[in-house]
Design a protein around this motif. Structure first.
Motif, PDB file in Angstrom:
ATOM      1  N   VAL A 190       0.869  -1.171   0.000  1.00  0.00           N
ATOM      2  CA  VAL A 190       0.000   0.000   0.000  1.00  0.00           C
ATOM      3  C   VAL A 190       0.908   1.222   0.000  1.00  0.00           C
ATOM      4  CG1 VAL A 190      -0.256  -0.155   2.523  1.00  0.00           C
ATOM      5  CG2 VAL A 190      -1.817   1.272   1.206  1.00  0.00           C
ATOM      6  N   ALA A 191       0.682   2.129  -0.955  1.00  0.00           N
ATOM      7  CA  ALA A 191       1.492   3.331  -1.108  1.00  0.00           C
ATOM      8  C   ALA A 191       0.551   4.512  -1.276  1.00  0.00           C
ATOM      9  CB  ALA A 191       2.417   3.213  -2.314  1.00  0.00           C
ATOM     10  N   GLY A 192       0.457   5.349  -0.237  1.00  0.00           N
ATOM     11  CA  GLY A 192      -0.510   6.442  -0.280  1.00  0.00           C
ATOM     12  C   GLY A 192      -1.917   5.868  -0.351  1.00  0.00           C
ATOM     13  N   ARG A 193      -2.661   6.254  -1.375  1.00  0.00           N
ATOM     14  CA  ARG A 193      -4.022   5.744  -1.574  1.00  0.00           C
ATOM     15  C   ARG A 193      -4.084   4.768  -2.748  1.00  0.00           C
ATOM     16  NH1 ARG A 193      -7.978   8.019   1.173  1.00  0.00           N
ATOM     17  NH2 ARG A 193      -9.551   7.708  -0.475  1.00  0.00           N
ATOM     18  N   LYS A 194      -3.004   4.041  -2.932  1.00  0.00           N
ATOM     19  CA  LYS A 194      -2.932   3.016  -3.962  1.00  0.00           C
ATOM     20  C   LYS A 194      -2.553   1.688  -3.309  1.00  0.00           C
ATOM     21  CE  LYS A 194      -1.318   6.392  -7.383  1.00  0.00           C
ATOM     22  NZ  LYS A 194      -2.589   6.509  -8.099  1.00  0.00           N
ATOM     23  N   VAL A 195      -3.237   0.626  -3.702  1.00  0.00           N
ATOM     24  CA  VAL A 195      -2.970  -0.704  -3.171  1.00  0.00           C
ATOM     25  C   VAL A 195      -2.543  -1.595  -4.328  1.00  0.00           C
ATOM     26  CG1 VAL A 195      -3.942  -2.729  -2.012  1.00  0.00           C
ATOM     27  CG2 VAL A 195      -4.646  -0.420  -1.319  1.00  0.00           C
ATOM     28  N   TYR A 196      -1.380  -2.223  -4.188  1.00  0.00           N
ATOM     29  CA  TYR A 196      -0.880  -3.151  -5.194  1.00  0.00           C
ATOM     30  C   TYR A 196      -1.176  -4.575  -4.718  1.00  0.00           C
ATOM     31  CZ  TYR A 196       1.594   0.871  -7.116  1.00  0.00           C
ATOM     32  OH  TYR A 196       1.894   2.087  -7.673  1.00  0.00           O
ATOM     33  N   PHE A 197      -1.790  -5.356  -5.600  1.00  0.00           N
ATOM     34  CA  PHE A 197      -2.101  -6.733  -5.230  1.00  0.00           C
ATOM     35  C   PHE A 197      -1.888  -7.635  -6.431  1.00  0.00           C
ATOM     36  CE2 PHE A 197      -6.078  -5.047  -6.905  1.00  0.00           C
ATOM     37  CZ  PHE A 197      -6.648  -6.099  -7.614  1.00  0.00           C
ATOM     38  N   ARG A 211      -3.151  -2.647  -9.611  1.00  0.00           N
ATOM     39  CA  ARG A 211      -3.158  -1.494  -8.715  1.00  0.00           C
ATOM     40  C   ARG A 211      -4.591  -1.034  -8.519  1.00  0.00           C
ATOM     41  NH1 ARG A 211      -0.890   2.789 -11.547  1.00  0.00           N
ATOM     42  NH2 ARG A 211      -2.920   3.829 -11.706  1.00  0.00           N
ATOM     43  N   TRP A 212      -4.994  -0.960  -7.269  1.00  0.00           N
ATOM     44  CA  TRP A 212      -6.314  -0.438  -6.918  1.00  0.00           C
ATOM     45  C   TRP A 212      -6.160   0.990  -6.418  1.00  0.00           C
ATOM     46  CZ3 TRP A 212      -8.790  -1.554  -1.559  1.00  0.00           C
ATOM     47  CH2 TRP A 212     -10.020  -0.868  -1.455  1.00  0.00           C
ATOM     48  N   ASP A 213      -6.663   1.946  -7.183  1.00  0.00           N
ATOM     49  CA  ASP A 213      -6.727   3.325  -6.718  1.00  0.00           C
ATOM     50  C   ASP A 213      -7.975   3.449  -5.856  1.00  0.00           C
ATOM     51  OD1 ASP A 213      -4.491   3.777  -8.233  1.00  0.00           O
ATOM     52  OD2 ASP A 213      -5.595   4.622  -9.930  1.00  0.00           O
ATOM     53  N   ILE A 214      -7.842   4.053  -4.701  1.00  0.00           N
ATOM     54  CA  ILE A 214      -8.929   4.028  -3.728  1.00  0.00           C
ATOM     55  C   ILE A 214     -10.158   4.782  -4.218  1.00  0.00           C
ATOM     56  CG2 ILE A 214      -9.513   4.443  -1.291  1.00  0.00           C
ATOM     57  CD1 ILE A 214      -7.399   2.267  -1.892  1.00  0.00           C
ATOM     58  N   ASP A 215     -10.024   5.550  -5.315  1.00  0.00           N
ATOM     59  CA  ASP A 215     -11.217   6.193  -5.870  1.00  0.00           C
ATOM     60  C   ASP A 215     -12.132   5.179  -6.552  1.00  0.00           C
ATOM     61  OD1 ASP A 215      -9.975   5.530  -8.242  1.00  0.00           O
ATOM     62  OD2 ASP A 215      -9.581   7.579  -8.860  1.00  0.00           O
ATOM     63  N   GLY A 216     -11.654   3.920  -6.691  1.00  0.00           N
ATOM     64  CA  GLY A 216     -12.517   2.870  -7.208  1.00  0.00           C
ATOM     65  C   GLY A 216     -12.013   2.168  -8.453  1.00  0.00           C
ATOM     66  N   THR A 217     -11.007   2.704  -9.131  1.00  0.00           N
ATOM     67  CA  THR A 217     -10.514   2.094 -10.356  1.00  0.00           C
ATOM     68  C   THR A 217      -9.438   1.052 -10.069  1.00  0.00           C
ATOM     69  OG1 THR A 217      -8.875   3.838 -10.643  1.00  0.00           O
ATOM     70  CG2 THR A 217     -11.019   4.149 -11.696  1.00  0.00           C
TER      71      THR A 217
END
Length: 365
Positions: A190-197, A211-217
């Motif tokens: 998790v880096a800032g508001r980005k989650v790598y999975f 990469r999941w951007d927390i805005d939903g994309t």
């Protein structure tokens, strides 16, 4: 990432929580104490981290090392979670703790359940349970200590689908992402508001990096196949590109462009330092209790900067850009004496940060 040398169902991704207030000071606060050759026969010093040389493995005997500063990363000794931020928290109950993390006054633990699955147990500053999410089997925290991400990826059952959570300070997650498809869903960073999975399209396919951007994309980072680790800022990933009978080959890749920086079949990359000053390498292959050797690697060339050996390193994390924390064991078996050893890449010197003990020891996220 799946920590291939630890006897755990779940894994803990990336380096451990470092508070913003102390992060900039770590390199000076935890420098190993001066020691003579008898105390730490670890060979000649490397002048700078950016000057890779041919290195000879240096044996680490924790019983003979001097004592240094307390670890700056989260760790668990017996059932007590220790962290550089906040006081120690003793986890109630008797379930096995297989992962732990801290966000200021909030403590996260993954605990093994009677059916061999795991659950996320969230505790407040008084060790009171404030949340419980069954099925969570991977956990990561950001390098600035401001956020966490965790996932229920059906890693034990190997069923499709799963769910991810993102959480800032407090006891409740602030965003969720449900996935109906894919196998082996696992948080790496998790880096800032980005989650790598990572997740595989089918039960037999190799996983890809997302990469999941927390805005939903959600973005598929298509050239990163079979990812094992992601750097703290998400700019680099280590990918197991080749599997052979004797082990694996790892490629270091720029996440955005897919450009491969280097490839090694002599080492497997398991993590990165906070700013990517070095990567963490171990020998390829499987180690039921932990590898006997560890290498900090030059991120530009993949060449080892140092090499340390022990009966077993059950876990290892970058403490800062010049220090590794190693979960040192005197035998490669349960019940062995263990401690956390800090080794400096710039000097090669090591020191013991905890007393030797047979109590369970776990490095956190």
């Amino acid at each position: 990432m799946v920590t291939r040398y630890r006897l755990l169902v779940v894994s803990v991704a990336s380096v451990a929580v470092i508070a913003v207030a102390v992060g900039a000071l770590l390199a000076t606060q935890v420098s190993p104490s001066p020691q003579d050759a008898t105390a730490a026969p670890l060979g000649a010093a490397v002048p700078t981290i950016s000057s890779p040389v041919t290195v000879t493995p240096a044996a680490v005997n924790a019983a003979k090392l001097p004592t240094g500063a307390a670890p700056q990363l989260t760790y668990v000794r017996a059932r007590t979670v220790h962290s550089a931020v906040g006081g120690p928290i003793t986890v109630p109950g008797s379930a096995e703790i297989v992962a732990a993390a801290r966000l200021w006054d909030t403590t996260f633990t993954l605990q093994r359940q009677p059916d061999n699955t795991t659950a996320l147990i969230v505790l407040d500053a008084e060790a009171r349970q404030v949340n419980r999410i069954p099925g969570v089997d991977s956990l990561a925290t950001s390098i600035d200590g401001q956020s966490a991400a965790y996932a229920a990826g059906n890693l034990t059952e190997w069923r499709p689908g799963g769910k991810l959570w993102f959480q800032g300070p407090g006891s409740e997650p602030t965003a969720t992402l449900a996935r109906k498809d894919g196998y082996g869903l696992e948080v790496l960073r998790v880096a800032g508001r980005k989650v790598y999975f990572r997740s595989a399209a089918t039960a037999e396919a190799q996983p890809s990096l997302y990469r999941w951007d927390i805005d939903g994309t959600v973005h598929l980072l298509g050239k990163a196949v079979q990812p094992a680790a992601v750097s703290a800022d998400g700019s680099q990933s280590a990918n197991l590109v080749v599997r052979t009978d004797s082990g694996t080959c790892t490629a270091l890749t720029d996440t955005a462009t897919g450009r491969q920086r280097w490839l090694t079949c002599e080492r497997t990359v398991t993590g990165f330092s906070p700013t990517g000053a070095y990567a963490i390498g171990t020998p390829p292959g499987d180690f039921p209790f932990g590898p006997e050797r560890v290498f900090p690697l030059d991120p530009t060339t993949g060449k080892p900067l140092r090499s340390w050996t022990a009966p077993a390193f059950q876990d290892l994390r970058a403490e800062d850009d010049d220090h590794l924390l190693l979960a040192w064991h005197d035998r490669a078996s349960p019940g062995s004496r263990s401690t956390l050893v800090r080794c400096a890449i710039s000097t090669g010197r090591c020191e013991r940060t905890l007393p030797l003990s047979t109590e369970p020891l776990l490095l956190g996220s």
